[in-house]
Structure formats: structure tokens, C-alpha cells
Design an enzyme around this catalytic site. Structure first.
Site, PDB file in Angstrom:
ATOM      1  N   SER A 111      -6.953   1.496  -5.675  1.00 46.69           N
ATOM      2  CA  SER A 111      -5.860   2.445  -5.431  1.00 46.69           C
ATOM      3  C   SER A 111      -4.753   2.416  -6.474  1.00 46.69           C
ATOM      4  CB  SER A 111      -5.251   2.203  -4.043  1.00 46.69           C
ATOM      5  OG  SER A 111      -6.102   2.702  -3.038  1.00 46.69           O
ATOM      6  N   LYS A 114      -3.907   5.634  -8.101  1.00 51.38           N
ATOM      7  CA  LYS A 114      -2.981   6.580  -7.475  1.00 51.38           C
ATOM      8  C   LYS A 114      -1.692   6.717  -8.285  1.00 51.38           C
ATOM      9  CE  LYS A 114      -4.462   6.286  -2.596  1.00 51.38           C
ATOM     10  NZ  LYS A 114      -5.485   5.265  -2.426  1.00 51.38           N
ATOM     11  N   SER A 169      -1.114   3.905   1.174  1.00 46.19           N
ATOM     12  CA  SER A 169      -2.264   4.122   0.296  1.00 46.19           C
ATOM     13  C   SER A 169      -3.273   5.049   0.959  1.00 46.19           C
ATOM     14  CB  SER A 169      -2.927   2.784  -0.071  1.00 46.19           C
ATOM     15  OG  SER A 169      -3.659   2.894  -1.269  1.00 46.19           O
TER      16      SER A 169
END
Length: 406
Positions: A111, A114, A169
Site C-alpha cells: 500500500s 498509494k 488504507s
């Protein structure tokens, strides 16, 4: 106000124009010459401590060597021995890389990708716009994905969805935002273009939410580039540094969400790091634990990347980041740079780094306010980004009316 199908299509078109403006200049500079740098050649441990004249000739080349790279002066603290497969610590202001281990080794980012997603979409999706989520927008979320709890037929502010991305997340929030940006594939392509524009050539975007996908990789170098770029965006800083938020639920209800970055929140046995700004953590079975973090001390900001520690369990990524930050602040003025986060901005050469581009001018400004305390951040606005933002804002105001305040 709710964004309908036609409006989403129009917004995507406008977003494409803005993304084109943002990437036009660096793309033109590198047209016909862009090639990806070679992967890291191995995993041996080596420290760059040769003569000052020899290593100063092309310091960015050190980041392509395997092992640990550092150029200490007399009295410099010993660089820490970490278990992460790759790591990097850099000065967020100048972009100077203070030390790194296998900086360009291509690994799954989880993640932490991101960060690139936010850099790509934050400038083109107004935070105050309201959107009602459809069932179609929530399809395709990978099994076991982290979610914030986005529900179909509920209306959310764009800022609610960004809270879901940064704090929880939430891959469900990423899916909805990507749909407003033209879809999953289009978003991945725009993220790839953004990465190249920033000089992050190790990154391959296949899944914008960071879910494991064949061929999806990044590097400690690239992720540090994304983290540093985020520190120049007040909205990015506002979201990545937020510890808690309230997320809308059904029947006009809501519930609290808390940032999963334990180095920021000081939870689950991890002590909060003094001066921590935040940024983004991640985990998948393929990537292991990953983290991009930033902190400020005595007027100086550092950014670190830690990818997949092999010892110490789930909290090792935070403790190794803490060790790197401590070392970086102590080593201030006692080491020479082994490279620059600006080195590949705009161009790259086969098998070797390009000449460093000029670092963006940094201006200290107060961060945008929401429901958290005011913070001081560095903010860079380029002429093309400003032009794109003005065009997007004018279109959205004419199409949807005034945005709701975040």
C-alpha cells in the site's frame, strides 16, 4: 452534490487534461531517450568509503550498487545494520540521499504505492464534491484487502474517501476514487506517467491500490521520491499526518477510523516517533511490511523508505524506520550524499543515472485546515500544475456549483 455518470465522464476528461499538463514538460525533455535503469545487480554488502575524489565523480551511480552505500566524514555515526531487503534515508528538503541499501532493487510496494495514487489524483478531484457510490465501483476488490467500509448507494465527500485511503488504507475507497478518474486501467496509466515525470523509473503500476499483481514493483528510491513529493502538497500532508477521522455510515450514522501507521499513532506497542509527519505503511503477503515515513527536527525534514524487514515481526518496519531517522538526524553535516532524489527527474540513460535536475523551490506555508491542528509544510506549485488546477476548478464550479468545504 452528487456526481452522476455524465459528470464523472466530464470530470475524467478534465482530469486527463490536467494530468497532461502536469507531465508535458518532463515528458518532452525525455522523449526518445527514456530507458529504465537496470535492476540492482545483487545483494552483497558494500560501503562506499573510497577516496572523496573518486566517489564524488558520480555519486548517484552509488545507488545502483548492491549493498549499503554511505560516504561518512570524520566523526560520522556508524550506519545502522538493518534486516530490510531495501531501505533509504534522504533529506526531504534538498533531496540528498544520506545512505541507502539496494536503493533501486525492484520489490512489491504493497500500500505504499498509494502515495503515488494520491499524488496523481489529489490535484484533479475536488475534496468537497459529494458522490453516491454504485455497486459497480466496488467490484474487483481483491480478497483479504483492507477496507474502510465504503457502501453502495451511500453518498460521500471526496475528502471522506481520502481519509479512507490514508488512514484505513481502504482499497474500497481507492476503487471509488479511481472510477471518478476514468477507471482502474486509466488510473494505473496516469500513475505510471506521474512516476516517470518524477524520475521514478523502477515503478511498474498494475494495481493502483497496492494489491499484489504480477509485475507490480517499485523501489526504496522511487517510494522516497513519492514521499518527498507528497510533503510538497498541503492536502497530502494533511491526510497522511491525520491520526483519526470520522467516516460516514448507514442511516446517517458514522464511526471513528484510526491511522494504521503505528509510528504516527504510537499504538500496539510501537512508540510514536517525535516529530513524525506520517506518510504511508503497507503490507501484503508478497511484499511483506513496507513503510514510507517522514519526520522533522530542528528545522530539518527527513524521508525514509523501509521494505520488507526479514527479522523482528510485524513491528520491525517501524523500528527500522525509527533507527534510520535517528541516524539521519545525527548524521546531519557528517556525511556526503550518495545520490539525489532529483537525479532521474526528466530523463534516464541506459544502465546509469541521468544528470541531476534542479531541485524544486520549496516554500514554507501553513497546511490547509480540516479538523486537525495546523501544521507547517513545504509546498511547491509549478506553473503547469497551477494552470491545470485552475482549469479543473473552473470547469467543476460551472458544472457542479460551489464545492462543499472539507
Amino acid at each position: 452534490m452528487t456526481i452522476g455518470f455524465a459528470s464523472r465522464a466530464a470530470a475524467s476528461t478534465c482530469a486527463l487534461c490536467t494530468a497532461g499538463l502536469l507531465t508535458l514538460a518532463p515528458a518532452a525533455a525525455s522523449a526518445g531517450t527514456r530507458t529504465d535503469p537496470a535492476p540492482s545487480p545483487g545483494s552483497g554488502a558494500r560501503t562506499a568509503t573510497g577516496t572523496r575524489a573518486a566517489s564524488a565523480a558520480a555519486p548517484d551511480a552509488l545507488l545502483y550498487r548492491s549493498g549499503t552505500q554511505v560516504r561518512p566524514r570524520a566523526g560520522a555515526p556508524v550506519v545502522p545494520a538493518l534486516s530490510a531487503r531495501s531501505w533509504l534515508v534522504a533529506d526531504a528538503g534538498s533531496g540528498a540521499v544520506l545512505a541507502a541499501h539496494d536503493a533501486h532493487r525492484r520489490l512489491p510496494p504493497a500500500s505504499t504505492i498509494k502515495t503515488l495514487f494520491a499524488l496523481t489524483l489529489l490535484p484533479v478531484l475536488p475534496v468537497g464534491i459529494r458522490h453516491t457510490v454504485s455497486e459497480e465501483e466496488l467490484t474487483g476488490i481483491g480478497p483479504g484487502s483492507s477496507r474502510v467500509g465504503v457502501a453502495e448507494n451511500l453518498t460521500y465527500r471526496i475528502s471522506d474517501l481520502w481519509n479512507g485511503v490514508f488512514l484505513s488504507s481502504g482499497n474500497d475507497a481507492v476503487r471509488v476514487l479511481a472510477s471518478l478518474n476514468g477507471g482502474w486501467k486509466v488510473t494505473a496509466e496516469r500513475m505510471q506517467d506521474k512516476a516517470h515525470a518524477l524520475g521514478a523509473h523502477d515503478t511498474r503500476v498494475k494495481s493502483p491500490d497496492g494489491y499484489d499483481a504480477p509485475g507490480q514493483v517499485s523501489s526504496a528510491f522511487d517510494l522516497a521520491v513519492f514521499g518527498r513529493a507528497g510533503l510538497q502538497n498541503p492536502d497530502f500532508v494533511r491526510y497522511c499526518s491525520r491520526e483519526e477521522a470520522v467516516f460516514p455510515g448507514r442511516d446517517d450514522g458514522s464511526y471513528a477510523i484510526r491511522n494504521t501507521n503505528r509510528l504516527l499513532t504510537g499504538s500496539d506497542g510501537v512508540e510514536r516517533y517525535p516529530g513524525i509527519v506520517g506518510i504511508k505503511n503497507g503490507y501484503t503477503s508478497g511484499a511483506g511490511h513496507t513503510l514510507v515515513a517522514a519526520a522533522r527536527r530542528d528545522g530539518r525534514s527527513l524521508v525514509v523508505t523501509v521494505l520488507n524487514p526479514r527479522r523482528g515481526g510485524a513491528h520491525a518496519v517501524y523500528e527500522e524506520a525509527r533507527t534510520l531517522l535517528d541516524w539521519g538526524f545525527e548524521a546531519s553535516g557528517r556525511v556526503d550524499a550518495v545520490g539525489s532524489l532529483d537525479a532521474l527527474r526528466g530523463a534516464s540513460l541506459p544502465g546509469s543515472p541521468a544528470q541531476p535536475a534542479a531541485a524544486p523551490a520549496l516554500t514554507t506555508v501553513p497546511a490547509a485546515r480540516d479538523d486537525g491542528p495546523e501544521r507547517t509544510v513545504v509546498w511547491t506549485v509549478s506553473g503547469t500544475a497551477l494552470l491545470g488546477a485552475v482549469g479543473t476548478g473552473l470547469f467543476l464550479r460551472l458544472r457542479w456549483g460551489p464545492a462543499v468545504a472539507d
